[in-house]
Design a protein around this motif. Structure first.
Motif, PDB file in Angstrom:
ATOM      1  N   PRO A   6       3.033  -0.008  -9.037  1.00  6.01           N
ATOM      2  CA  PRO A   6       1.655   0.180  -9.545  1.00  6.01           C
ATOM      3  C   PRO A   6       1.626   0.836 -10.933  1.00  6.01           C
ATOM      4  O   PRO A   6       1.094   1.935 -11.089  1.00  6.01           O
ATOM      5  N   ASP A   7       2.207   0.168 -11.903  1.00 11.61           N
ATOM      6  CA  ASP A   7       2.230   0.714 -13.262  1.00 11.61           C
ATOM      7  C   ASP A   7       2.094  -0.440 -14.251  1.00 11.61           C
ATOM      8  O   ASP A   7       3.066  -1.146 -14.537  1.00 11.61           O
ATOM      9  N   PRO A   8       0.881  -0.635 -14.821  1.00 16.28           N
ATOM     10  CA  PRO A   8       0.672  -1.777 -15.727  1.00 16.28           C
ATOM     11  C   PRO A   8       1.499  -1.670 -17.015  1.00 16.28           C
ATOM     12  O   PRO A   8       1.710  -2.665 -17.704  1.00 16.28           O
ATOM     13  N   ASP A   9       1.986  -0.456 -17.324  1.00 15.43           N
ATOM     14  CA  ASP A   9       2.744  -0.279 -18.576  1.00 15.43           C
ATOM     15  C   ASP A   9       4.243  -0.482 -18.404  1.00 15.43           C
ATOM     16  O   ASP A   9       5.012  -0.298 -19.359  1.00 15.43           O
ATOM     17  N   LEU A  10       4.644  -0.829 -17.196  1.00 13.79           N
ATOM     18  CA  LEU A  10       6.076  -0.982 -16.926  1.00 13.79           C
ATOM     19  C   LEU A  10       6.589  -2.253 -17.598  1.00 13.79           C
ATOM     20  O   LEU A  10       6.108  -3.346 -17.305  1.00 13.79           O
ATOM     21  N   LYS A  11       7.535  -2.084 -18.534  1.00 13.85           N
ATOM     22  CA  LYS A  11       8.135  -3.322 -19.091  1.00 13.85           C
ATOM     23  C   LYS A  11       9.518  -3.022 -19.683  1.00 13.85           C
ATOM     24  O   LYS A  11       9.800  -1.912 -20.123  1.00 13.85           O
ATOM     25  N   TRP A  12      10.355  -4.048 -19.648  1.00 15.83           N
ATOM     26  CA  TRP A  12      11.728  -3.898 -20.132  1.00 15.83           C
ATOM     27  C   TRP A  12      11.726  -3.696 -21.640  1.00 15.83           C
ATOM     28  O   TRP A  12      11.056  -4.426 -22.372  1.00 15.83           O
ATOM     29  N   ASN A  13      12.465  -2.706 -22.103  1.00 15.57           N
ATOM     30  CA  ASN A  13      12.579  -2.454 -23.532  1.00 15.57           C
ATOM     31  C   ASN A  13      14.005  -2.818 -23.961  1.00 15.57           C
ATOM     32  O   ASN A  13      14.953  -2.095 -23.650  1.00 15.57           O
ATOM     33  N   ASP A  51       0.833  -1.206   0.000  1.00 24.05           N
ATOM     34  CA  ASP A  51       0.000   0.000   0.000  1.00 24.05           C
ATOM     35  C   ASP A  51       0.868   1.257   0.000  1.00 24.05           C
ATOM     36  O   ASP A  51       0.583   2.236  -0.703  1.00 24.05           O
ATOM     37  N   ALA A  52       1.965   1.238   0.785  1.00 26.33           N
ATOM     38  CA  ALA A  52       2.855   2.409   0.826  1.00 26.33           C
ATOM     39  C   ALA A  52       3.521   2.603  -0.541  1.00 26.33           C
ATOM     40  O   ALA A  52       3.626   3.732  -1.043  1.00 26.33           O
ATOM     41  N   LEU A  53       3.925   1.504  -1.177  1.00 28.42           N
ATOM     42  CA  LEU A  53       4.522   1.605  -2.517  1.00 28.42           C
ATOM     43  C   LEU A  53       3.492   2.178  -3.502  1.00 28.42           C
ATOM     44  O   LEU A  53       3.811   3.056  -4.310  1.00 28.42           O
ATOM     45  N   ASN A  54       2.258   1.701  -3.392  1.00 22.86           N
ATOM     46  CA  ASN A  54       1.208   2.188  -4.312  1.00 22.86           C
ATOM     47  C   ASN A  54       1.036   3.702  -4.191  1.00 22.86           C
ATOM     48  O   ASN A  54       0.879   4.399  -5.188  1.00 22.86           O
ATOM     49  N   ARG A  55       1.057   4.186  -2.939  1.00 22.06           N
ATOM     50  CA  ARG A  55       0.795   5.626  -2.752  1.00 22.06           C
ATOM     51  C   ARG A  55       2.018   6.490  -3.052  1.00 22.06           C
ATOM     52  O   ARG A  55       1.882   7.637  -3.448  1.00 22.06           O
ATOM     53  N   PHE A  56       3.252   5.983  -2.833  1.00 21.43           N
ATOM     54  CA  PHE A  56       4.438   6.829  -2.999  1.00 21.43           C
ATOM     55  C   PHE A  56       5.127   6.708  -4.358  1.00 21.43           C
ATOM     56  O   PHE A  56       6.010   7.505  -4.665  1.00 21.43           O
ATOM     57  N   TRP A  57       4.723   5.699  -5.164  1.00 19.38           N
ATOM     58  CA  TRP A  57       5.438   5.513  -6.436  1.00 19.38           C
ATOM     59  C   TRP A  57       5.329   6.730  -7.361  1.00 19.38           C
ATOM     60  O   TRP A  57       6.318   7.334  -7.759  1.00 19.38           O
TER      61      TRP A  57
END
Ligand code: FAQ
Length: 315
Positions: free
Chosen positions: A245-252, A186-192
Motif C-alpha cells: 500500500p504505497d503509491p510511491d514505491l518504485k525501482w530506482n 487487507d492484512a498487508l495494508n494494515r501491517f505494512w
C-alpha cells in the motif's frame, strides 16, 4: 593519560579489532546501560509480541495451523528468556526489568500495539514482522557483546522458521478464493507501515545510533535496514499477487534500490509514547500475567529454599 581514559582506549581497540566483550570485562558504564536498555527492550518485545498471536491460537483454521502457531508463540517466550538472561549478566535482575516494563520506563516494539483482526494477520505478522525482525537481528548476531550475539544466533534460526510459516499462510490465502485473497491484502495494508516503523526513527533522529555504531552494537543504520526490508519485500509481494500500500514505491535504477513513500512519524511516536491502538490492553495483559503468576514464583522460591536447606543438612 588518566587510568579511565586508558581503559576506554583499550576497550575501543578491542571493539575495533572485532573482539567480543564478555560480562566480566571492563566496559564503560554507558556501554553497560545501553545494552541493558536494548536487550531488555528486545526481551519485552518478544514477550509482549506473544499477545497479538496468542489471540489466534484457539481460532486457527486447522490442527496443523494451531500446532505451528503454538510452537511459534512458545519460541517467542524462549527468546524473551534468553534475552532476559543475557541482560542479567550486566547486573540487572529480571524483577527490575519487568518492573521497568510495567512502569513504562522500558519500551517494547511499537508493532505489538496493533490489533490482529483476522487469520490473515498471522500470515502478515510472520511474513513482515518476523521478516523485519530477522533483517535487524542477523546484524545483531555480530554485535560486540558476547552473550547478546550468541543468543541472537539461535533466535535468528527460529525467526526464519516463523517467517516461512507466515509467508506460507499468505501464499495459501492469496491463491485461494477472492474473499481469502482480500483478507490477505487487507492484512498487508494494515501491517505494512507499522512494520516499516519497527526499524526505528530516521537516522538523523536516532539518538542512540552514533554510540551504538561506534561500539558495534549496531552495524547497520535504521534507514539501511529499512531499505533492505523494502527491497526484500517487493518481489515477495509480487509473487503473492498482492499490492504493497504505497503509491510511491518504485525501482530506482540509479540507486539500485526501491524508492518508497513517507512514513507517518507522528503515528510512530504516538504509539511509542503509549497511545497506540492496543498499548493499554497489552500492558494490562502483562500486568495481570505477572500478578496471577505470583503464587508460582513464590512456590518455586519456597521449593528452592527447602532444597538448599536439606542439602546443607546432608553435608
Ligand atoms: N518501537 O535511537 P534509536 C520481534 C525507540 S522483536 C518502540 O534509533 P536504537 C520478534 C528507541 O528505543 C522486535 N520504540 O534507538 C517477534 C529509542 O528510545 P530510548 C524488537 C522504538 O535502540 C516477531 C528511540 O526510539 N526488536 O519482532 C522503536 O538505537 C513476531 C530512538 O531510537 C528489537 O528490539 C520501535 N519500533 O534503535 C516477536 C531488536 N524504534 O530507548 C513476536 C533490538 C526505536 O532511547 C512476533 N533492538 N524506538 O528511550 C534494536 O535493534 C534497536 O533497539 C532498534 C532501535 C533498531 C529497535
Amino acid at each position: 593519560m588518566s587510568p579511565e581514559i586508558n581503559l576506554e582506549k583499550a576497550f575501543q581497540d578491542r571493539i575495533d579489532k572485532g573482539e567480543k566483550i564478555e560480562p566480566k570485562d571492563w566496559m564503560p558504564e554507558k556501554y553497560r546501560k545501553t545494552h541493558i536498555r536494548q536487550i531488555s527492550q528486545h526481551a519485552h518485545s518478544e514477550v509482549v509480541g506473544m499477545l497479538p498471536e496468542g489471540n489466534w491460537i484457539t481460532r486457527a483454521p486447522s490442527l496443523k495451523r494451531k500446532c505451528a502457531l503454538l510452537a511459534k508463540v512458545q519460541d517467542e517466550a524462549g527468546h524473551g528468556l534468553y534475552l532476559y538472561s543475557a541482560a542479567e549478566t550486566l547486573g540487572i535482575s529480571r524483577d527490575e526489568m519487568i518492573e521497568q516494563l510495567h512502569s513504562g520506563k522500558a519500551k517494547y516494539s511499537s508493532i505489538f500495539n496493533y490489533p490482529t483482526l483476522s487469520w490473515a494477520d498471522m500470515g502478515a505478522i510472520g511474513w513482515l514482522v518476523d521478516g523485519a525482525a530477522i533483517i535487524n537481528q542477523v546484524m545483531l548476531t555480530r554485535t560486540s557483546f558476547g552473550p547478546y550475539a550468541r543468543a541472537m544466533v539461535r533466535i535468528c534460526k527460529e525467526e526464519s522458521f516463523h517467517q516461512r510459516q507466515g509467508y506460507e499462510i499468505m501464499m495459501v490465502l492469496a491463491s485461494g478464493t477472492p474473499e481469502q485473497k482480500e483478507m490477505a491484502q487487507d492484512a498487508l495494508n494494515r501491517f505494512w507501515w507499522p512494520s516499516m516503523m519497527m526499524f526505528g526513527p530516521r537516522d538523523e533522529e536516532s539518538t542512540n545510533s552514533e554510540l551504538s555504531m561506534k561500539w558495534k552494537i549496531k552495524r547497520k543504520s535504521n534507514d539501511e535496514l529499512r531499505q533492505q526490508f523494502v527491497d526484500n519485500s517487493v518481489p515477495q509481494a509480487e509473487y503473492l499477487g498482492l499490492t504493497i500500500p504505497d503509491p510511491d514505491l518504485k525501482w530506482n535504477e540509479e540507486r539500485g534500490h526501491y524508492d518508497f513513500g513517507d512514513i507517518d512519524w507522528n503515528e510512530f511516536w504516538q504509539v511509542v509514547k503509549g497511545d497506540g491502538p492496543c498499548n493499554k490492553e497489552r500492558m494490562e495483559a502483562r500486568q495481570n500475567a505477572w500478578d496471577n503468576g505470583k503464587w508460582v514464583r513464590d512456590a518455586a522460591m519456597a521449593y528452592a529454599e527447602k532444597q538448599s536447606k536439606s542439602k546443607s543438612i546432608a553435608v
